[in-house]
Design a protein around this motif. Structure first.
Motif, PDB file in Angstrom:
ATOM      1  N   TYR A 131       8.943  33.824  29.124  1.00  0.00           N
ATOM      2  CA  TYR A 131       8.170  32.807  29.855  1.00  0.00           C
ATOM      3  C   TYR A 131       8.563  31.437  29.255  1.00  0.00           C
ATOM      4  CZ  TYR A 131       3.793  30.606  31.584  1.00  0.00           C
ATOM      5  OH  TYR A 131       2.856  29.812  32.190  1.00  0.00           O
ATOM      6  N   ASN A 187       6.683  39.340  30.696  1.00  0.00           N
ATOM      7  CA  ASN A 187       7.151  38.476  31.765  1.00  0.00           C
ATOM      8  C   ASN A 187       8.476  37.908  31.257  1.00  0.00           C
ATOM      9  OD1 ASN A 187       7.611  36.622  33.753  1.00  0.00           O
ATOM     10  ND2 ASN A 187       6.027  35.195  33.122  1.00  0.00           N
ATOM     11  N   TYR A 218      -0.774  40.182  30.663  1.00  0.00           N
ATOM     12  CA  TYR A 218      -0.716  41.253  31.673  1.00  0.00           C
ATOM     13  C   TYR A 218      -1.229  42.582  31.123  1.00  0.00           C
ATOM     14  CZ  TYR A 218       2.050  37.681  33.908  1.00  0.00           C
ATOM     15  OH  TYR A 218       2.453  36.484  34.451  1.00  0.00           O
ATOM     16  N   SER A 246      -5.611  35.986  29.193  1.00  0.00           N
ATOM     17  CA  SER A 246      -6.025  35.177  30.336  1.00  0.00           C
ATOM     18  C   SER A 246      -6.770  36.015  31.365  1.00  0.00           C
ATOM     19  CB  SER A 246      -4.752  34.610  30.980  1.00  0.00           C
ATOM     20  OG  SER A 246      -5.034  34.025  32.218  1.00  0.00           O
ATOM     21  N   SER A 248      -6.357  35.102  34.427  1.00  0.00           N
ATOM     22  CA  SER A 248      -5.603  34.773  35.647  1.00  0.00           C
ATOM     23  C   SER A 248      -5.153  36.008  36.404  1.00  0.00           C
ATOM     24  CB  SER A 248      -4.374  33.925  35.297  1.00  0.00           C
ATOM     25  OG  SER A 248      -4.752  32.595  35.076  1.00  0.00           O
TER      26      SER A 248
HETATM   27  C1  PL4 Z   1       3.444  29.432  37.347  1.00  0.00           C
HETATM   28  C2  PL4 Z   1       3.266  35.539  30.073  1.00  0.00           C
HETATM   29  C3  PL4 Z   1       3.356  33.065  36.070  1.00  0.00           C
HETATM   30  N1  PL4 Z   1       2.643  27.172  37.255  1.00  0.00           N
HETATM   31  O1  PL4 Z   1      -2.712  31.156  34.309  1.00  0.00           O
HETATM   32  P1  PL4 Z   1      -2.589  31.120  32.818  1.00  0.00           P
HETATM   33  O2  PL4 Z   1      -2.334  29.733  32.300  1.00  0.00           O
HETATM   34  O3  PL4 Z   1      -3.722  31.783  32.113  1.00  0.00           O
HETATM   35  O4  PL4 Z   1      -1.324  32.023  32.431  1.00  0.00           O
HETATM   36  C4  PL4 Z   1      -0.006  31.522  32.387  1.00  0.00           C
HETATM   37  C5  PL4 Z   1       0.874  32.567  31.851  1.00  0.00           C
HETATM   38  C6  PL4 Z   1       0.814  32.863  30.506  1.00  0.00           C
HETATM   39  N2  PL4 Z   1       1.572  33.831  29.960  1.00  0.00           N
HETATM   40  C7  PL4 Z   1       2.433  34.494  30.720  1.00  0.00           C
HETATM   41  C8  PL4 Z   1       2.554  34.215  32.064  1.00  0.00           C
HETATM   42  O5  PL4 Z   1       3.436  34.901  32.815  1.00  0.00           O
HETATM   43  C9  PL4 Z   1       1.763  33.229  32.656  1.00  0.00           C
HETATM   44  C10 PL4 Z   1       1.867  32.904  34.105  1.00  0.00           C
HETATM   45  N3  PL4 Z   1       3.173  33.023  34.635  1.00  0.00           N
HETATM   46  C11 PL4 Z   1       4.808  33.373  36.355  1.00  0.00           C
HETATM   47  O6  PL4 Z   1       5.164  33.454  37.540  1.00  0.00           O
HETATM   48  O7  PL4 Z   1       5.611  33.544  35.424  1.00  0.00           O
HETATM   49  C12 PL4 Z   1       2.888  31.798  36.722  1.00  0.00           C
HETATM   50  C13 PL4 Z   1       3.835  30.668  36.559  1.00  0.00           C
HETATM   51  C14 PL4 Z   1       2.717  28.441  36.557  1.00  0.00           C
HETATM   52  C15 PL4 Z   1       3.354  28.270  35.178  1.00  0.00           C
HETATM   53  O8  PL4 Z   1       4.190  27.422  34.994  1.00  0.00           O
HETATM   54  O9  PL4 Z   1       2.941  28.975  34.288  1.00  0.00           O
END
Ligand code: PL4
Length: 414
Positions: A131, A187, A218, A246, A248
């Motif tokens: 990520y 991710n 996740y 999270s 989310s």
């Molecule tokens: C798109 C491994 C997605 N604009 O929603 P949050 O802040 O609690 O979680 C973000 C997050 C944290 N850790 C991991 C993640 O995969 C995510 C979310 N990632 C993706 O498609 O990889 C949303 C991305 C967002 C961004 O930039 O994070």
């Protein structure tokens, strides 16, 4: 005379997700009648379940009455939510005290900010692919040299490559590093670390006085009970790990915004006493953050209720059925697909060794399907794309059908 933080100039390119949005928009403008199928950004699509909505509504109503109205809360989060989180971990077989939780407005900001409590000379190891926030936050904070375009890597980082050979979960580094970012379920690859794999990292971290920053955003997607859902299932992790998580993807809070970070009191760095890092993150949060929305926190408590968990997990099962449909569909056209068993992402090898962005463009133009190019997550992601299982079922089925019907894969070299 003001000067800028020149580390920003080191950032290799635009942030991945806006770049995908830009390309999709350009395609849509050129083809106004095309219906795009968005399996790129991991964004939840299904409605919040009743138990969670009820929790949110009750809090909204309380805000409408001066007798029950509340303003600012504790920056580290409301006690009932931190107690509920402690209960959630107890059900996983792990004891975390309520005051070891720091409630946030999501994992992204915590993943970016947590590095601020560590020295700027710390050597950082990153899973590759990863990520992008882990990488970019450390670049901006000055822990790297320049981006080497040939290698697709920043000087100074230690990259831990996830490859087909190691099941997309690397071994601990050979050299000494100070901070290690791990994400499981991962991710973008969808790989999940076993107890043994995490134990190897915990052993490494304790031996080297390193700290693991473990992103478990996740964790709720793990259905295989033999796999760890939190790093604190691993003996010794309380001394060497921070966990970020999270609501989310757990509960469809991508727009509501709520997350948490656990900094155990036993956590130590090479030059700190137990408890010091915990106090430092507390100090950081109360100084720079004003707490998550109280409505969102009421929603979080509702998610963690018996009904909330059952109903949220039904929605997770729905996304995981999407993952199964995507996996079977892509395999049926001859693509090699990983992940998607215990994570909402599928990691797909590009055909014929094609570049990630090239295959992204092919999927967009031939099938009107948007995926995420693997190279956007790091050099080891080149020749892969990530497909997200978030989406309405009819969209997922349509996208898979379009791929089956329209994707042209040359059979010669695949
Ligand atoms: C798109 C491994 C997605 N604009 O929603 P949050 O802040 O609690 O979680 C973000 C997050 C944290 N850790 C991991 C993640 O995969 C995510 C979310 N990632 C993706 O498609 O990889 C949303 C991305 C967002 C961004 O930039 O994070």
């Amino acid at each position: 005379m003001a000067t800028i933080n020149k580390n920003f100039r080191k950032l290799s390119a635009g942030y991945l997700f806006p770049e995908i949005a830009r390309r999709a928009k350009a395609y849509q403008e050129a083809h106004p009648d095309a219906k795009l199928h968005r399996l790129g950004i991991g964004n939840t699509t299904e409605a919040l379940p009743k138990a969670v909505l009820d929790g949110l509504h009750v809090k909204v109503d309380r805000l409408g009455d001066a007798k029950t109205y509340t303003g600012y809360g504790d920056e580290q989060g409301d006690t009932p939510l931190r107690e509920a989180l402690s209960g959630y971990y107890r059900d996983l077989g792990v004891e975390i005290a309520p005051d070891e939780f720091f409630v946030s407005d999501g994992a992204k900001a915590d993943a970016a900010n947590i590095q601020s409590i560590f020295g700027s000379d710390n050597v950082v190891a990153i899973q590759d692919p990863a990520y992008p926030v882990y990488v970019d936050s450390n670049v901006v904070s000055g822990r790297t040299g320049h981006f080497d375009r040939n290698r697709g890597e920043y000087e100074g980082f230690v990259y831990l490559a996830g490859t087909e050979e190691n099941g997309f979960f690397p071994e601990p580094p050979q050299e000494k590093v100070d901070l290690i970012y791990l994400c499981s379920p991962n991710n973008p690859t969808g790989a999940v670390a076993t107890h043994e794999q995490l134990q190897a990292f915990v052993d490494y971290a304790r031996k080297n006085k390193a700290v693991i920053i473990f992103d478990a955003a996740y964790a709720e997607y793990i259905s295989d009970d033999s796999l760890p859902r939190t790093i604190f299932e691993i003996p010794g992790a309380r001394e060497c790990a921070i966990e970020i998580n999270s609501f989310s993807k757990f509960a469809g809070f991508t727009g509501v915004r709520l997350g948490w970070t656990i900094v155990p009191k036993e956590l130590v760095a090479e030059d700190s006493e137990p408890g010091e890092l915990h106090k430092m993150w507390f100090r950081r949060q109360v100084t720079f953050f004003n707490g998550a929305s109280n409505i969102a926190q009421a929603g979080g408590i509702a998610v963690l209720s018996t009904d909330g968990l059952v109903q949220s997990r039904q929605i997770i099962a729905y996304y995981m059925e999407n993952a199964r449909i995507i996996r079977e569909g892509l395999r049926s056209v001859g693509l090699t697909v990983f992940g998607g068993d215990n994570a909402p992402y599928l990691w797909v090898k590009t055909p014929n060794g094609m570049g990630s962005w090239e295959f992204f463009d092919q999927l967009l133009t031939q099938c009107q399907v948007i995926a995420t190019p693997g190279s956007g997550f790091g050099a080891a992601g080149e020749r892969y794309i990530r497909v997200s299982a978030f989406g309405h079922r009819e969209n997922i089925v349509e996208a898979v059908d379009l791929i089956k019907k329209n994707l042209v894969i040359s059979k010669e070299n695949n």
